[in-house]
Design a protein around this motif. Structure first.
Motif, PDB file in Angstrom:
ATOM      1  N   ARG A   1       0.814  -1.208   0.000  1.00 44.65           N
ATOM      2  CA  ARG A   1       0.000   0.000   0.000  1.00 44.65           C
ATOM      3  C   ARG A   1       0.851   1.263   0.000  1.00 44.65           C
ATOM      4  O   ARG A   1       0.503   2.264  -0.603  1.00 44.65           O
ATOM      5  CB  ARG A   1      -0.883   0.031   1.255  1.00 44.65           C
ATOM      6  N   GLY A   2       1.940   1.218   0.749  1.00 41.89           N
ATOM      7  CA  GLY A   2       2.743   2.425   0.933  1.00 41.89           C
ATOM      8  C   GLY A   2       3.342   2.915  -0.379  1.00 41.89           C
ATOM      9  O   GLY A   2       3.157   4.063  -0.770  1.00 41.89           O
ATOM     10  N   VAL A   3       4.033   2.048  -1.077  1.00 41.08           N
ATOM     11  CA  VAL A   3       4.627   2.421  -2.366  1.00 41.08           C
ATOM     12  C   VAL A   3       3.898   1.660  -3.465  1.00 41.08           C
ATOM     13  O   VAL A   3       4.376   0.660  -3.971  1.00 41.08           O
ATOM     14  CB  VAL A   3       6.135   2.131  -2.409  1.00 41.08           C
ATOM     15  N   ALA A   4       2.717   2.143  -3.775  1.00 39.94           N
ATOM     16  CA  ALA A   4       1.902   1.436  -4.766  1.00 39.94           C
ATOM     17  C   ALA A   4       2.377   1.801  -6.164  1.00 39.94           C
ATOM     18  O   ALA A   4       1.951   2.800  -6.737  1.00 39.94           O
ATOM     19  CB  ALA A   4       0.438   1.795  -4.574  1.00 39.94           C
ATOM     20  N   ARG A   5       3.282   0.997  -6.689  1.00 41.25           N
ATOM     21  CA  ARG A   5       3.798   1.268  -8.031  1.00 41.25           C
ATOM     22  C   ARG A   5       3.656   0.026  -8.885  1.00 41.25           C
ATOM     23  O   ARG A   5       3.886  -1.082  -8.440  1.00 41.25           O
ATOM     24  CB  ARG A   5       5.270   1.649  -7.967  1.00 41.25           C
ATOM     25  N   LEU A   6       3.262   0.242 -10.128  1.00 41.94           N
ATOM     26  CA  LEU A   6       3.096  -0.863 -11.068  1.00 41.94           C
ATOM     27  C   LEU A   6       3.572  -0.404 -12.436  1.00 41.94           C
ATOM     28  O   LEU A   6       3.412   0.772 -12.774  1.00 41.94           O
ATOM     29  CB  LEU A   6       1.623  -1.243 -11.178  1.00 41.94           C
ATOM     30  N   PRO A   7       4.114  -1.303 -13.243  1.00 45.45           N
ATOM     31  CA  PRO A   7       4.390  -0.905 -14.628  1.00 45.45           C
ATOM     32  C   PRO A   7       3.080  -0.750 -15.402  1.00 45.45           C
ATOM     33  O   PRO A   7       2.132  -1.503 -15.181  1.00 45.45           O
ATOM     34  CB  PRO A   7       5.220  -2.073 -15.172  1.00 45.45           C
TER      35      PRO A   7
END
Lengths: 381, 167, 327
Positions: free
Chosen positions: B87-93
């Protein structure tokens, strides 16, 4: 039929001569609160930026805070032109996840409602599209028949729009005594009226000139951008969920799926008109085969609806008048949904708009926007 | 060979689980790093239509799940791909290069859930005004704090918690 | 100039203004009733019998409405523009004979005068579009100017064919020359071009591009309200009457009755208005039936169809006159 004459105006090399024109959110032909920021080179549209969200109500958040049956009425308000279809998608999602088997009679009644809904939605589109192109009277003709349909559905559900009629496992109430007779009479009327619309739009050279070859979308483009429904079928995508992944009573009914290869505004118009005919055919068959029996299974009447507590994940979709209406439902075993994702067909159809509008004239811009049949309530949810 | 097992063989380390949704749709749980390449491979397999992107917040696991509904128009089959990210670093390509349908869907997921899709050409809010505070579909979004939107002198959106401001 | 002549001009001008204004007003009611009939509705039916007083109610509304000038508009141009479109529309009637002897000025170049006056119309439209400081208005004004200028050419050429036939540019003489043969018979092609270009020049559907409400909101009238808007509104309907009047004059024998059934003197206006009424109905019919064309299609129709047709018609007419088939 007059052939399309592409506009061959030389593009201006100097971008500083471009005009920025704000079309919407209040504009007669953006059909709601769509805002388009057009970059104009004279009358030619060079770039389009879409701004949406003016009608955003965060329905998906609302869904998490109400019990399952409470959200049915909320679904009506998403696409306020075709109310029954969002209901159908949601009800189907909950039923399939909770393992509820709807009664056969309810399935047929739902199918009849959905098809009437599809017709009236297409009629609204036809009327407003005529208005977009300046055929002022198409509006009145389209709305005249729509009113008859709404009257009939009002008799069934109690209200013209936002019916709140579908229930988990069935429908709210059985057909009224002379519904079948009235519905058949209406079918006869509609079948004739479609020819009438055709006579004053398809046979009008001006209408054909304005729509043929305008806003052409290829099949690949439609798939890539996630365009569904009549818009995709007008681009040659031979897919209709009612036929290919039948739900409700569609599997037992016979109909054809109109497909056109051109992908222009005229094809979209022709596909919708033919869909009205097929819908009439579907309603007639459904009325003919209507089984007897209860409209809601035992143990799910009235207040018992609130006890539905599905657990798990499910994606259910139906073929709405504008394309695939999907509900991704996640239940956690309580009587409140954990997450309801509404997959809106208009949202996806809208996204392709800047591509279609590139290098057309302002007048085409209106024709293309209208032909995609966007309902902003459905886009913004 | 079915599509999920095919993809599992090609990406043995990235595919965490092959299963089915509760309604029987084939399901593929993948790791976020390999999402872009798996998406491209899925498209090669004929999944040409991205129907839906759903983001779900699971604060109890401190994770956000992003669900991709794919469909193959030729073989009439569906596939669901799931990714879990913290949740904290919600990163996706971003998969917008694979299906352009993702352009709007990813913007919506970013807007409402705060998932950053890296490589998206125009990742900004779509339904809410740009300066909106918070992402409403997160479970910890404070619904008791009202936000008021008004127009600034240059026509830009101003969001504030004070109903008087900006008018 | 004698005093009686002066009084005739003043009185006549005032009368003309009243006639055109009231006909424009009546047309708004007729149009709404017809529009309703075409759309299978009722139309105005609340104010007075059959809603005829709707006209008065609308007038009161428009008179008492606030006259808004946008803050960043070019004030003088904005205020002036409605008059600049309305005055030519009225003035253009001055050489048109409503009946035998019922015309304000019988100048020898009457027809030329009419076209000279109507050529002023784009000025007001362009001015309104520019002064409103609104991009929709500006685009509408530009469209209006482009349309008016390009449609003038086939219009004049087809009128020229009538002048060839009549051998005169005096409006009264053109009508008198039609005593034996109304000109629509030898001029069928010319009539077609003339009517289409005139509808295009006036700008009603299917050619209402300057005020296409679905594209440009209402074009150059977008920012107007109250009386100033009423002037634009009246101008459109006065122009519809103008289409009918000038077409009757040039092609349908003006005040002359069919089959020699002429009415004496000033009473002959009955024939004129009867014929004009039919034409107005035709214009409204077209207005209510056809979708709007696009600007490039509109100009293509003009330059690739109407312009060559009008030239061919002119040559044909010249040949007819030269060979003495029609004298």
């Amino acid at each position: 039929m007059a052939a399309y004459q592409p506009c061959t105006v030389e593009p201006h090399p100097n971008q500083s001569d471009w005009i920025t024109l704000n079309m919407g959110p209040q504009h007669p032909s953006t059909h709601g609160v769509l805002r388009m920021i057009l970059q104009l080179d004279g009358e030619i549209v060079r770039q389009v930026e879409l701004v949406i969200g003016y009608l955003h109500r965060s329905m998906e958040k609302m869904a998490e805070n109400v019990r399952y049956p409470h959200f049915i009425i909320e679904c009506d308000r998403a696409d306020y032109v075709a109310n029954y279809h969002y209901e159908a998608a949601y009800v189907r999602a909950v039923e399939e996840l909770a393992g509820i088997v709807p009664t056969p009679r309810a399935q047929f009644i739902r199918t009849i409602c959905l098809e009437f809904d599809r017709i009236q939605s297409h009629l609204v589109w036809l009327g407003t599209y005529g208005l977009d192109l300046g055929a002022l009277n198409a509006f009145w003709y389209g709305f005249r028949e729509r009113e008859r349909i709404l009257d009939l559905l009002q008799e069934l559900t109690g209200v013209r729009m936002h019916p709140n009629y579908f229930r988990f496992g069935g429908v709210k109430a059985d057909l009224t005594p002379d519904f079948e007779r009235k519905a058949l009479a209406l079918c006869d009327l509609l079948a004739g009226k479609v020819d009438e619309y055709e006579s004053f739009l398809s046979q009008s050279d001006t209408f054909v000139m304005r729509t043929q070859g305008v806003g052409a979308m290829s099949r690949e483009m439609a798939i890539d951008w996630g365009v569904t429904g009549p818009n995709a079928r007008a681009s040659g995508l031979d897919f209709d969920q009612r036929r290919d992944e039948p739900y409700f009573a569609y599997g037992e009914l016979e109909f054809e799926v109109p497909v056109r290869p051109e992908g222009d505004c005229y094809a979209r118009y022709a596909v919708r008109l033919e869909e009205i005919r097929q819908s009439v055919r579907l309603i007639r068959q459904a009325l003919d085969q209507l089984p007897q029996g209860p409209v809601i299974p035992a143990g799910l009447e009235k207040g018992y609806q609130f006890l539905v507590h599905p657990n798990g994940e499910h994606y259910a979709h139906v073929e709405g008048p504008r394309g695939e209406i999907g509900i991704y439902l996640i239940g956690d075993g309580t009587t409140f949904p954990y997450r309801v994702k509404m997959r809106s067909p208009c949202f996806q159809n809208l996204s392709v708009l800047p591509e279609l509008m590139r290098d057309c004239l302002i007048a085409d811009c209106v024709a293309i926007n209208g032909s995609l049949d966007l309902v902003m309530g459905c886009v913004d949810r | 060979m079915s599509a999920p097992t095919d993809l599992q063989e090609r990406f043995p380390s990235a595919v965490l689980q092959v299963g089915a949704l509760d309604d029987g749709l084939p399901l593929l749980c993948v790791s976020p790093e390999a999402l872009a390449s798996i998406a491209a491979a899925a498209k090669e397999l004929g999944f040409d239509y991205l129907a839906c992107i759903t983001g779900v917040d699971y604060p109890s696991d401190d994770q956000i799940e992003v669900i991709y509904n794919l469909y193959n128009y030729h073989r009439r089959e569906a596939l669901v791909i799931k990714v879990r990210i913290p949740r904290g670093v919600a990163r996706l390509p971003s998969v917008s290069g694979v299906w352009r349908a993702a352009l709007f869907l990813e913007r919506e997921t970013y807007d409402l859930l705060g998932v950053h899709f890296e490589g998206h050409p125009e990742l900004k809010r779509i339904l809410l005004p740009e300066p909106w505070v918070g992402h409403p579909l997160r479970k910890d979004y404070d619904m008791n704090r009202q936000q008021f939107v008004s127009k600034g002198p240059q026509g830009e959106d101003i969001v504030s918690f004070d109903p008087q401001e900006g008018w | 100039m004698s005093a009686t002549r002066l009084i005739w001009y003043f009185g006549g001008s005032l009368g003309l203004l009243l006639i055109v204004t009231s006909i424009g007003g009546i047309f708004t009611y007729v149009f709404r009733k017809l529009f309703a009939d075409f759309g299978q509705r009722l139309g105005p039916n609340r104010v007075g019998p059959y809603g005829v007083l709707q006209l008065v109610a609308d007038g009161i509304k428009l008179f008492t409405k606030e006259d808004i000038v946008p803050a960043r508009a070019e004030r003088r141009g904005f205020l002036l523009a409605p008059y600049l479109t309305f005055i030519p529309a009225v003035l253009a009637f001055s050489p048109i004979p409503f009946g035998q002897g019922l015309l304000l000025t019988d100048v020898r170049v009457g027809l030329i005068l009419i076209f000279a006056i109507t050529a002023l119309a784009p000025l007001g439209e362009l001015m309104a579009g520019w002064a409103s400081n609104n991009k929709y208005s500006m685009l509408g004004g530009l469209r209006a100017a482009a349309m008016d200028v390009s449609y003038e050419i086939p219009l004049l050429i087809s009128a020229l064919a009538v002048i060839l036939l009549a051998g005169s540019t005096s409006t009264a003489q053109i009508v008198e020359k039609q005593a034996h043969l109304w000109y629509f018979l030898p001029q069928l092609l010319g009539l077609f071009v003339f009517l289409v270009t005139l509808i295009g020049k006036v700008g009603v559907l299917p050619f209402d591009l300057p005020e296409a409400e679905s594209e440009l909101v209402t074009g150059y009238t977008t920012e107007y309200s109250g009386m100033r808007f009423a002037f634009f509104y009246l101008t459109v309907f006065a122009n519809v009457f103008f289409i009918a009047a000038i077409t009757v004059m040039l092609y349908f024998g003006g005040w002359l009755g069919p089959f020699g059934l002429n009415l004496p003197g000033p009473l002959s206006f009955i024939w004129f208005f009867a014929k004009a009424g039919v034409l107005v109905f035709v214009v409204f019919w077209i207005w209510n039936s056809l979708p709007r064309v696009r600007i490039d299609q509109f100009l293509n129709i003009n330059w690739k169809l109407l312009f060559p047709l009008s030239l061919a018609n002119l040559v044909l007419t010249a040949l007819l006159v030269l060979t003495g088939v029609i004298h």
